[in-house]
Design a protein around this motif. Sequence first.
Motif, PDB file in Angstrom:
ATOM      1  N   CYS A  33      -7.008  57.217   8.143  1.00  0.00           N
ATOM      2  CA  CYS A  33      -7.449  56.332   9.336  1.00  0.00           C
ATOM      3  C   CYS A  33      -8.828  56.023   9.319  1.00  0.00           C
ATOM      4  CB  CYS A  33      -7.216  57.251  10.540  1.00  0.00           C
ATOM      5  SG  CYS A  33      -5.619  57.637  10.895  1.00  0.00           S
ATOM      6  N   THR A  34      -9.827  56.752   8.805  1.00  0.00           N
ATOM      7  CA  THR A  34     -11.278  56.304   8.525  1.00  0.00           C
ATOM      8  C   THR A  34     -11.143  54.880   7.704  1.00  0.00           C
ATOM      9  OG1 THR A  34     -12.071  58.511   9.245  1.00  0.00           O
ATOM     10  CG2 THR A  34     -13.504  56.813   8.081  1.00  0.00           C
ATOM     11  N   LEU A  35     -10.619  55.366   6.661  1.00  0.00           N
ATOM     12  CA  LEU A  35     -10.751  54.023   5.476  1.00  0.00           C
ATOM     13  C   LEU A  35      -9.879  52.866   5.989  1.00  0.00           C
ATOM     14  CD1 LEU A  35      -9.754  56.091   2.267  1.00  0.00           C
ATOM     15  CD2 LEU A  35     -11.821  55.075   2.907  1.00  0.00           C
ATOM     16  N   ASN A  36      -8.813  53.078   6.910  1.00  0.00           N
ATOM     17  CA  ASN A  36      -8.409  51.797   7.234  1.00  0.00           C
ATOM     18  C   ASN A  36      -9.470  51.275   8.394  1.00  0.00           C
ATOM     19  OD1 ASN A  36      -6.075  52.189   6.054  1.00  0.00           O
ATOM     20  ND2 ASN A  36      -4.787  53.277   7.591  1.00  0.00           N
ATOM     21  N   GLU A  37      -9.838  51.904   9.265  1.00  0.00           N
ATOM     22  CA  GLU A  37     -10.890  51.374  10.071  1.00  0.00           C
ATOM     23  C   GLU A  37     -12.001  50.609   9.410  1.00  0.00           C
ATOM     24  OE1 GLU A  37     -12.011  54.593  12.660  1.00  0.00           O
ATOM     25  OE2 GLU A  37     -10.059  54.697  13.479  1.00  0.00           O
ATOM     26  N   MET A  38     -12.587  51.111   8.442  1.00  0.00           N
ATOM     27  CA  MET A  38     -13.678  50.599   7.562  1.00  0.00           C
ATOM     28  C   MET A  38     -13.124  49.122   6.993  1.00  0.00           C
ATOM     29  SD  MET A  38     -15.374  54.082   5.604  1.00  0.00           S
ATOM     30  CE  MET A  38     -16.103  53.183   4.634  1.00  0.00           C
ATOM     31  N   MET A  39     -11.753  49.275   6.344  1.00  0.00           N
ATOM     32  CA  MET A  39     -11.451  47.999   5.821  1.00  0.00           C
ATOM     33  C   MET A  39     -11.108  46.828   6.806  1.00  0.00           C
ATOM     34  SD  MET A  39      -8.601  49.610   3.249  1.00  0.00           S
ATOM     35  CE  MET A  39      -8.143  47.781   2.621  1.00  0.00           C
ATOM     36  N   GLU A  40     -10.860  47.265   7.986  1.00  0.00           N
ATOM     37  CA  GLU A  40     -10.785  46.498   9.199  1.00  0.00           C
ATOM     38  C   GLU A  40     -12.012  45.772   9.486  1.00  0.00           C
ATOM     39  OE1 GLU A  40      -8.391  48.257  12.313  1.00  0.00           O
ATOM     40  OE2 GLU A  40      -6.927  48.391  11.231  1.00  0.00           O
ATOM     41  N   ALA A  41     -12.925  46.707   9.750  1.00  0.00           N
ATOM     42  CA  ALA A  41     -14.406  46.335  10.173  1.00  0.00           C
ATOM     43  C   ALA A  41     -15.175  45.369   8.821  1.00  0.00           C
ATOM     44  CB  ALA A  41     -15.265  47.483  10.299  1.00  0.00           C
ATOM     45  N   ALA A  47     -14.962  37.712   7.832  1.00  0.00           N
ATOM     46  CA  ALA A  47     -14.429  36.468   8.481  1.00  0.00           C
ATOM     47  C   ALA A  47     -15.683  35.898   9.117  1.00  0.00           C
ATOM     48  CB  ALA A  47     -13.411  36.864   9.468  1.00  0.00           C
ATOM     49  N   LEU A  48     -16.682  36.682   9.868  1.00  0.00           N
ATOM     50  CA  LEU A  48     -17.815  36.057  10.519  1.00  0.00           C
ATOM     51  C   LEU A  48     -18.580  35.533   9.456  1.00  0.00           C
ATOM     52  CD1 LEU A  48     -18.468  39.189  12.896  1.00  0.00           C
ATOM     53  CD2 LEU A  48     -17.698  36.902  13.476  1.00  0.00           C
ATOM     54  N   LEU A  49     -19.060  36.086   8.386  1.00  0.00           N
ATOM     55  CA  LEU A  49     -19.806  35.502   7.360  1.00  0.00           C
ATOM     56  C   LEU A  49     -19.177  34.279   6.888  1.00  0.00           C
ATOM     57  CD1 LEU A  49     -22.225  35.872   5.435  1.00  0.00           C
ATOM     58  CD2 LEU A  49     -20.937  37.286   3.802  1.00  0.00           C
ATOM     59  N   ARG A  50     -17.926  34.318   6.465  1.00  0.00           N
ATOM     60  CA  ARG A  50     -17.464  33.125   6.192  1.00  0.00           C
ATOM     61  C   ARG A  50     -17.704  31.792   7.170  1.00  0.00           C
ATOM     62  NH1 ARG A  50     -14.242  33.322   1.740  1.00  0.00           N
ATOM     63  NH2 ARG A  50     -13.718  35.509   0.940  1.00  0.00           N
ATOM     64  N   GLN A  51     -17.427  31.843   8.353  1.00  0.00           N
ATOM     65  CA  GLN A  51     -17.611  31.310   9.471  1.00  0.00           C
ATOM     66  C   GLN A  51     -19.223  30.686   9.550  1.00  0.00           C
ATOM     67  OE1 GLN A  51     -15.144  29.720  11.431  1.00  0.00           O
ATOM     68  NE2 GLN A  51     -17.002  28.533  12.051  1.00  0.00           N
ATOM     69  N   ALA A  52     -20.189  31.710   9.376  1.00  0.00           N
ATOM     70  CA  ALA A  52     -21.487  31.332   9.566  1.00  0.00           C
ATOM     71  C   ALA A  52     -21.788  30.616   8.326  1.00  0.00           C
ATOM     72  CB  ALA A  52     -22.169  32.795   9.392  1.00  0.00           C
ATOM     73  N   ILE A  53     -21.172  30.843   7.182  1.00  0.00           N
ATOM     74  CA  ILE A  53     -21.568  29.799   5.993  1.00  0.00           C
ATOM     75  C   ILE A  53     -21.067  28.412   6.436  1.00  0.00           C
ATOM     76  CG2 ILE A  53     -20.872  29.553   3.481  1.00  0.00           C
ATOM     77  CD1 ILE A  53     -21.187  32.620   3.282  1.00  0.00           C
ATOM     78  N   ASP A  54     -19.770  28.508   6.704  1.00  0.00           N
ATOM     79  CA  ASP A  54     -19.108  27.009   6.962  1.00  0.00           C
ATOM     80  C   ASP A  54     -19.990  26.456   7.853  1.00  0.00           C
ATOM     81  OD1 ASP A  54     -16.802  25.306   6.753  1.00  0.00           O
ATOM     82  OD2 ASP A  54     -16.108  25.969   8.641  1.00  0.00           O
ATOM     83  N   ASP A  55     -20.476  27.055   9.262  1.00  0.00           N
ATOM     84  CA  ASP A  55     -21.211  26.245  10.200  1.00  0.00           C
ATOM     85  C   ASP A  55     -22.558  25.799   9.371  1.00  0.00           C
ATOM     86  OD1 ASP A  55     -19.384  27.243  11.908  1.00  0.00           O
ATOM     87  OD2 ASP A  55     -20.513  28.683  12.903  1.00  0.00           O
TER      88      ASP A  55
END
Length: 67
Positions: A33-41, A47-55
Amino acid sequence: MTFQEDEQQYGRDLQEMTEAQLAAEQRIHAFQCTLNEMMEAEAKQDALLRQAIDDIRKALDGLGRNT
Protein backbone atom coordinates in the motif's frame (compact mmCIF):
# COMPACT_ATOMS: atom_id res chain seq x y z
CA MET A 1 6.57 -35.90 26.96
CA THR A 2 3.34 -37.81 26.48
CA PHE A 3 1.49 -38.02 23.21
CA GLN A 4 -1.16 -35.61 24.51
CA GLU A 5 1.47 -33.11 25.63
CA ASP A 6 3.21 -33.46 22.28
CA GLU A 7 -0.09 -32.80 20.47
CA GLN A 8 -0.73 -29.75 22.64
CA GLN A 9 2.75 -28.41 21.94
CA TYR A 10 2.25 -29.03 18.23
CA GLY A 11 -1.02 -27.07 18.40
CA ARG A 12 0.69 -24.17 20.14
CA ASP A 13 3.55 -24.23 17.63
CA LEU A 14 1.10 -24.29 14.74
CA GLN A 15 -0.83 -21.37 16.25
CA GLU A 16 2.38 -19.37 16.66
CA MET A 17 3.38 -20.08 13.05
CA THR A 18 -0.07 -19.08 11.84
CA GLU A 19 0.06 -15.83 13.82
CA ALA A 20 3.57 -15.11 12.55
CA GLN A 21 2.49 -15.77 8.96
CA LEU A 22 -0.54 -13.51 9.36
CA ALA A 23 1.63 -10.75 10.83
CA ALA A 24 4.09 -11.09 7.93
CA GLU A 25 1.26 -10.93 5.38
CA GLN A 26 -0.09 -7.82 7.08
CA ARG A 27 3.33 -6.17 6.94
CA ILE A 28 3.69 -7.10 3.27
CA HIS A 29 0.24 -5.67 2.49
CA ALA A 30 1.05 -2.45 4.36
CA PHE A 31 4.31 -2.11 2.43
CA GLN A 32 2.52 -2.72 -0.89
CA CYS A 33 0.00 0.00 0.00
CA THR A 34 2.84 2.38 0.85
CA LEU A 35 4.53 1.65 -2.48
CA ASN A 36 1.27 2.24 -4.35
CA GLU A 37 0.80 5.57 -2.57
CA MET A 38 4.36 6.56 -3.41
CA MET A 39 3.82 5.70 -7.07
CA GLU A 40 0.60 7.72 -7.16
CA ALA A 41 2.34 10.69 -5.56
CA GLU A 42 5.19 10.41 -8.04
CA ALA A 43 2.75 10.32 -10.95
CA LYS A 44 1.01 13.45 -9.66
CA GLN A 45 4.34 15.25 -9.25
CA ASP A 46 5.36 14.15 -12.74
CA ALA A 47 2.12 15.55 -14.18
CA LEU A 48 2.65 18.85 -12.35
CA LEU A 49 6.22 19.08 -13.61
CA ARG A 50 5.16 18.36 -17.18
CA GLN A 51 2.47 21.03 -16.94
CA ALA A 52 4.95 23.56 -15.54
CA ILE A 53 7.40 22.82 -18.35
CA ASP A 54 4.64 23.18 -20.93
CA ASP A 55 3.55 26.50 -19.39
CA ILE A 56 7.14 27.79 -19.46
CA ARG A 57 7.55 26.77 -23.10
CA LYS A 58 4.32 28.56 -24.01
CA ALA A 59 5.43 31.66 -22.13
CA LEU A 60 8.81 31.63 -23.87
CA ASP A 61 7.13 31.17 -27.24
CA GLY A 62 4.90 34.14 -26.42
CA LEU A 63 7.91 36.27 -25.48
CA GLY A 64 9.69 35.23 -28.68
CA ARG A 65 6.76 36.39 -30.79
CA ASN A 66 6.57 39.75 -29.02
CA THR A 67 10.18 40.71 -29.79
